[in-house]
Design a protein around this motif. Structure first.
Motif, PDB file in Angstrom:
ATOM      1  N   VAL A  22       0.830  -1.206   0.000  1.00 13.69           N
ATOM      2  CA  VAL A  22       0.000   0.000   0.000  1.00 13.69           C
ATOM      3  C   VAL A  22       0.863   1.253   0.000  1.00 13.69           C
ATOM      4  N   PHE A  23       1.803   1.331   0.919  1.00 13.36           N
ATOM      5  CA  PHE A  23       2.613   2.548   1.030  1.00 13.36           C
ATOM      6  C   PHE A  23       3.433   2.824  -0.230  1.00 13.36           C
ATOM      7  N   PRO A  24       4.172   1.855  -0.781  1.00  7.08           N
ATOM      8  CA  PRO A  24       4.933   2.166  -2.000  1.00  7.08           C
ATOM      9  C   PRO A  24       4.053   2.528  -3.183  1.00  7.08           C
ATOM     10  N   MET A  25       2.899   1.866  -3.312  1.00  5.17           N
ATOM     11  CA  MET A  25       2.003   2.230  -4.412  1.00  5.17           C
ATOM     12  C   MET A  25       1.493   3.659  -4.258  1.00  5.17           C
ATOM     13  N   ALA A  26       1.122   4.009  -3.041  1.00  2.00           N
ATOM     14  CA  ALA A  26       0.637   5.371  -2.800  1.00  2.00           C
ATOM     15  C   ALA A  26       1.751   6.393  -3.016  1.00  2.00           C
ATOM     16  N   ASP A  27       2.958   6.058  -2.569  1.00  2.00           N
ATOM     17  CA  ASP A  27       4.088   6.974  -2.730  1.00  2.00           C
ATOM     18  C   ASP A  27       4.384   7.225  -4.196  1.00  2.00           C
ATOM     19  N   VAL A  28       4.421   6.170  -5.002  1.00  2.00           N
ATOM     20  CA  VAL A  28       4.688   6.324  -6.434  1.00  2.00           C
ATOM     21  C   VAL A  28       3.547   7.079  -7.115  1.00  2.00           C
ATOM     22  N   ALA A  29       2.316   6.768  -6.741  1.00  3.48           N
ATOM     23  CA  ALA A  29       1.168   7.439  -7.349  1.00  3.48           C
ATOM     24  C   ALA A  29       1.212   8.942  -7.108  1.00  3.48           C
TER      25      ALA A  29
ATOM     26  N   VAL B 128       7.649   0.568 -22.104  1.00  5.74           N
ATOM     27  CA  VAL B 128       7.117   0.622 -20.729  1.00  5.74           C
ATOM     28  C   VAL B 128       6.635   2.021 -20.375  1.00  5.74           C
ATOM     29  N   GLY B 129       7.475   3.022 -20.650  1.00  6.78           N
ATOM     30  CA  GLY B 129       7.093   4.389 -20.328  1.00  6.78           C
ATOM     31  C   GLY B 129       6.685   4.554 -18.877  1.00  6.78           C
ATOM     32  N   GLU B 130       5.562   5.201 -18.641  1.00 10.05           N
ATOM     33  CA  GLU B 130       5.093   5.444 -17.273  1.00 10.05           C
ATOM     34  C   GLU B 130       4.192   4.310 -16.784  1.00 10.05           C
ATOM     35  N   GLY B 131       4.357   3.130 -17.381  1.00 14.40           N
ATOM     36  CA  GLY B 131       3.492   1.998 -17.041  1.00 14.40           C
ATOM     37  C   GLY B 131       3.549   1.593 -15.586  1.00 14.40           C
ATOM     38  N   VAL B 132       4.732   1.649 -14.967  1.00 17.18           N
ATOM     39  CA  VAL B 132       4.843   1.272 -13.551  1.00 17.18           C
ATOM     40  C   VAL B 132       4.031   2.218 -12.679  1.00 17.18           C
ATOM     41  N   ALA B 133       4.069   3.495 -12.982  1.00 17.01           N
ATOM     42  CA  ALA B 133       3.271   4.460 -12.212  1.00 17.01           C
ATOM     43  C   ALA B 133       1.783   4.167 -12.366  1.00 17.01           C
TER      44      ALA B 133
ATOM     45  N   ALA C 127      -3.425   1.781 -10.432  1.00 14.35           N
ATOM     46  CA  ALA C 127      -4.447   0.737 -10.551  1.00 14.35           C
ATOM     47  C   ALA C 127      -4.440  -0.177  -9.338  1.00 14.35           C
ATOM     48  N   GLY C 128      -3.245  -0.576  -8.883  1.00 16.67           N
ATOM     49  CA  GLY C 128      -3.152  -1.447  -7.712  1.00 16.67           C
ATOM     50  C   GLY C 128      -3.693  -0.800  -6.468  1.00 16.67           C
ATOM     51  N   LEU C 129      -3.429   0.492  -6.321  1.00 13.20           N
ATOM     52  CA  LEU C 129      -3.933   1.217  -5.154  1.00 13.20           C
ATOM     53  C   LEU C 129      -5.457   1.289  -5.191  1.00 13.20           C
ATOM     54  N   SER C 130      -6.011   1.508  -6.368  1.00 16.33           N
ATOM     55  CA  SER C 130      -7.473   1.537  -6.498  1.00 16.33           C
ATOM     56  C   SER C 130      -8.076   0.184  -6.134  1.00 16.33           C
ATOM     57  N   SER C 131      -7.429  -0.899  -6.584  1.00 14.03           N
ATOM     58  CA  SER C 131      -7.930  -2.239  -6.275  1.00 14.03           C
ATOM     59  C   SER C 131      -7.883  -2.518  -4.780  1.00 14.03           C
TER      60      SER C 131
END
Length: 529
Positions: A104-111, A466-471, A476-480
């Motif tokens: 959760v935290f890394p996904m939110a941080d990157v987002a 890839v571009g900004e695909g990881v972001a 998307a993961g955070l939304s899920s």
């Protein structure tokens, strides 16, 4: 009380993760401590305190880089945005466990960082930039861009807290720690393998990066020359006294560099100034020198416009081939605070040469990943990056330039006025460094960096597809995970409602309920006791 010590320790490290005097290890340790603070302190106290801490750290890191008012505004914005990932961790983490909770935290941080990067500052000052000296780790950005490295930094904080909460018992932490350790190990091993088995090879080219003479440059600045309407006689006098000496010196040094073997000569941003009315003369002179010396010559010129209000300058990088043809006339895309420049269309030019495919952007442009990625998609081998800094930001801007080069498989030549010139190959190895603007005698120092650069870059997954695909995956993961947390919350509420109805409509009085609803249950509970 101990949790507040974690806040103080993390806050003390934060300024070393941003702009000035960066310490690579601080970017790993500070988030661990701050996340520990927010997880062990009530949100009503933790989040405001952390907001203030991040704002204060940002103000310290940006000290002297811009006017106090602008630093204050930036610090407040950084505090508000910086606390979001910690708030999301607290909000969603309570409904998750194990590996999902650590994500959760890394996904939110990157987002949050990605959304911030779409604004005026781009990725400037992102802590991932502090890791450019770790070459095996740095290779990861050729696949994921900055966002994969940012994810690893934040994920370390989350997994570190998972271990901390379990007394650093690896068996109790289980799968989370194992997955994180395997990922971090794989990144280093694969990065090391790329460095060992695919180093720069093949032909090279000699390149000279020229910054203007510091004494002449400072004389022009001290004269307070500003854009605005002037008569032809006034323009001619200013050009004679201030602009011509710098131009004469730059062209003389260009000839010297060419006769010393340089095939490409690139001036710094704002190496020369002129009024837009007479601007064609500078280009014609550059064309003559390029033809005479048979070099690729990119000049950096600031054209002063006649308008009183900003934007009132054009910041340009003009490339001329050995035949004297103007290959491109690039107008700076980004509009940093204080530059007052007309923004360009945001199209990165490229050209094929005997020394690889060349591309260019200007200074602050390198903070914008999608812009520079145009060069990667075009298969550029060498990125010419004329720049003009001030001392407080030159290292942070150079770090972002290195990231852009590795992301897109290009060597980067950062020719810098009022800053540090730098050259790196497509894997981030330093092949040139020139910091004499700050250390040399301004009357005698020749601010020239001469380097030998590989003419062949590498196609990278980030640059090509890839571009900004990881972001976007993090968003998307955070939304899920938010959806999962919402469903579990509703189920728990429904279960409590059913249990309450079965007990006569009155919820069971547990310490947690009493703590959350003292006014509702306190009096009746005292009577029962």
């Amino acid at each position: 009380m101990r949790s507040w010590l974690w806040l103080l320790a993390g806050t003390a490290l934060l300024p070393f993760t941003l702009l000035q005097t960066t310490i690579p290890l601080a970017s790993w340790v500070a988030p661990v401590l701050l996340l520990r603070f927010t997880r062990t302190t009530r949100a009503r106290w933790a989040l405001p305190a952390l907001t203030v801490a991040i704002a204060a750290s940002t103000a310290i890191s940006f000290r002297g880089a811009m006017p106090v008012g602008q630093v204050a505004i930036m610090a407040v914005g950084a505090g508000v945005l910086g606390v979001v990932a910690y708030a999301v961790d607290g909000l969603l983490g309570r409904w998750l466990s194990g590996l999902p909770r650590t994500l959760v935290f890394p996904m939110a941080d990157v987002a949050v960082a990605y959304l911030f990067s779409t604004g005026d500052m781009g990725t400037m000052g992102h802590p991932a930039g502090t890791q450019v000296g770790n070459l095996p780790l740095l290779q990861s950005v050729s696949v994921t861009g900055l966002w994969g490295l940012a994810f690893l930094l934040a994920w370390t904080a989350s997994v570190g807290n998972e271990l901390w909460e379990r007394g650093f018992d690896l068996r109790a932490a289980g799968r989370s720690a194992v997955v994180w350790l395997c990922a971090l190990t794989a990144v280093h091993l694969l990065g090391g393998a790329r460095l060992a088995f695919d180093p720069p090879a093949g032909s090279t080219v000699r390149l000279a990066a020229l910054a203007p003479n510091r004494a002449a440059d400072e004389a022009a600045v001290a004269a307070g020359i500003r854009p605005g309407p002037r008569s032809a006689a006034e323009r001619a006098e200013l050009r004679r006294r201030y602009f011509a000496p710098t131009l004469d010196d730059m062209f003389a040094r260009t000839v010297t560099a060419a006769r010393s073997g340089a095939k490409i000569v690139v001036w710094a941003e704002a190496a020369a100034y002129d009024f837009v009315e007479e601007g064609a003369a500078v280009v014609e002179r550059a064309r003559a020198v390029a033809r005479q010396e048979a070099v690729y010559l990119q000049i950096g010129v600031v054209y002063l416009l006649s308008g009183e209000r900003s934007p009132n300058v054009e910041i340009r990088a003009i490339m001329i081939d050995p035949g004297g043809t103007v290959v491109w006339n690039y107008l700076k895309t980004s509009t940093p605070v204080g530059d007052g420049n007309v923004p360009g269309p945001g199209v990165v030019p490229t050209t094929d040469t005997p020394y690889g495919r060349l591309a260019t952007v200007i200074c602050f442009d390198a903070n914008f990943m999608p812009l520079v990625r145009q060069a990667g998609q075009a298969g550029a081998d060498i990125l010419l990056l004329p720049s003009s800094d001030w001392e407080q930001v030159t290292d942070a801007l150079a770090q972002q330039a290195v990231l852009r080069g590795v992301e897109n498989g290009m060597s980067v030549i950062r020719s810098t006025r009022r800053g540090t010139s730098l050259a790196v190959d497509h894997q981030g190895r330093t092949i040139g460094y020139e910091a004499s603007w700050f250390t040399g005698d301004p009357r005698t120092t020749d601010h020239t960096m001469t380097v030998t650069v590989p003419v062949q870059g590498r196609s990278t997954p980030y640059g090509q597809w890839v571009g900004e695909g990881v972001a976007w995956l993090c968003l998307a993961g955070l939304s899920s995970m938010g959806a999962v947390a919402a469903v579990r919350s509703l189920r728990r509420r429904a279960a409590r409602g059913t249990a309450g109805a079965a007990a006569g409509g009155r919820p069971k009085l547990t310490p947690g309920v009493l703590e959350r609803h003292p006014r509702q249950f306190g009096a009746s509970h005292q009577k029962e006791r």
